[in-house]
Motif scaffolding. Structure first.
Motif, mmCIF file in Angstrom:
data_model
loop_
_atom_site.group_PDB
_atom_site.id
_atom_site.type_symbol
_atom_site.label_atom_id
_atom_site.label_comp_id
_atom_site.label_asym_id
_atom_site.label_seq_id
_atom_site.Cartn_x
_atom_site.Cartn_y
_atom_site.Cartn_z
ATOM 1 N N UNK A 1 -5.348 -82.531 -12.980
ATOM 2 C CA UNK A 1 -4.273 -83.226 -13.673
ATOM 3 C C UNK A 1 -2.985 -82.403 -13.835
ATOM 4 N N UNK A 2 -2.918 -81.225 -13.201
ATOM 5 C CA UNK A 2 -1.731 -80.371 -13.323
ATOM 6 C C UNK A 2 -0.842 -80.523 -12.092
ATOM 7 N N UNK A 3 0.389 -80.855 -12.329
ATOM 8 C CA UNK A 3 1.411 -80.896 -11.275
ATOM 9 C C UNK A 3 2.373 -79.757 -11.570
ATOM 10 N N UNK A 4 2.390 -78.770 -10.674
ATOM 11 C CA UNK A 4 3.237 -77.603 -10.838
ATOM 12 C C UNK A 4 4.476 -77.778 -9.966
ATOM 13 N N UNK A 5 5.621 -77.843 -10.621
ATOM 14 C CA UNK A 5 6.897 -77.990 -9.927
ATOM 15 C C UNK A 5 7.463 -76.597 -9.705
ATOM 16 N N UNK A 6 7.642 -76.202 -8.463
ATOM 17 C CA UNK A 6 8.217 -74.895 -8.168
ATOM 18 C C UNK A 6 9.647 -75.123 -7.692
#
Length: 130
Positions: free
Chosen positions: A47-52
Motif C-alpha cells: 500500500x506504499x507509493x513512493x514518489x521520487x
C-alpha cells in the motif's frame, strides 16, 4: 476505492531519479508504477507509493530553501528476517547508517537510498509478519 486512494503516498526528494528507482526496485521489492525521469517516478510496494522527485520536479521546486536538507523522517519497511535482509543487502554492496537496534517492539536497522533518504528495516519482536 479509486486507484489514488489505495496507496499511502510518501515523497522523497532525490538528486537522481533513475538511481532511486533502481535502488528501490532492485533491493527493496518495489515495482515501477510510472516514470517521467529525470524529473519524477513513482514506485510501489504493497500500500506504499513512493514518489521520487528530482530537482526539476514540481515537488522538489516547491520545497522552501530553508527546508532543503533531509529531516529525520524515514519509510518503515517490515521484514520477516532482519539478519537475512542485512546479509542480502550487504552482499549487494549496500552499507547501513546504523547498527541493529533492539527494543521491546522489535529490531531495526537504517540504510539510505542513493540520495541519503533513510529507510528503516524492522522485524517485530513477535516474529514474522505476513
Amino acid at each position: 476505492m479509486t486507484a489514488s486512494e489505495q496507496y499511502a503516498n510518501v515523497r522523497y526528494i532525490v538528486d537522481d531519479v533513475q538511481a532511486a528507482v533502481d535502488f528501490y526496485t532492485t533491493h527493496l521489492g518495489f515495482t515501477l508504477n510510472t516514470s517521467a525521469a529525470p524529473a519524477f517516478a513513482d514506485v510501489v510496494r504493497g500500500p506504499l507509493r513512493l514518489l521520487v522527485s528530482g530537482p526539476a520536479s514540481s515537488g522538489a521546486r516547491a520545497t522552501p530553501d530553508d527546508a532543503a536538507t533531509a529531516g529525520r523522517n524515514r519509510i518503515h519497511l517490515t521484514v520477516n528476517d532482519l539478519e537475512a535482509e542485512i546479509d542480502r543487502l550487504r552482499s549487494a554492496g549496500l552499507s547501513f547508517r546504523s547498527d541493529v537496534i533492539a527494543g521491546p517492539g522489535g529490531r531495526q536497522i537504517l540504510l539510505t537510498d542513493p540520495a541519503g533518504n533513510l529507510v528503516e528495516l524492522f522485524q517485530p519482536a513477535d516474529g514474522p509478519t505476513p
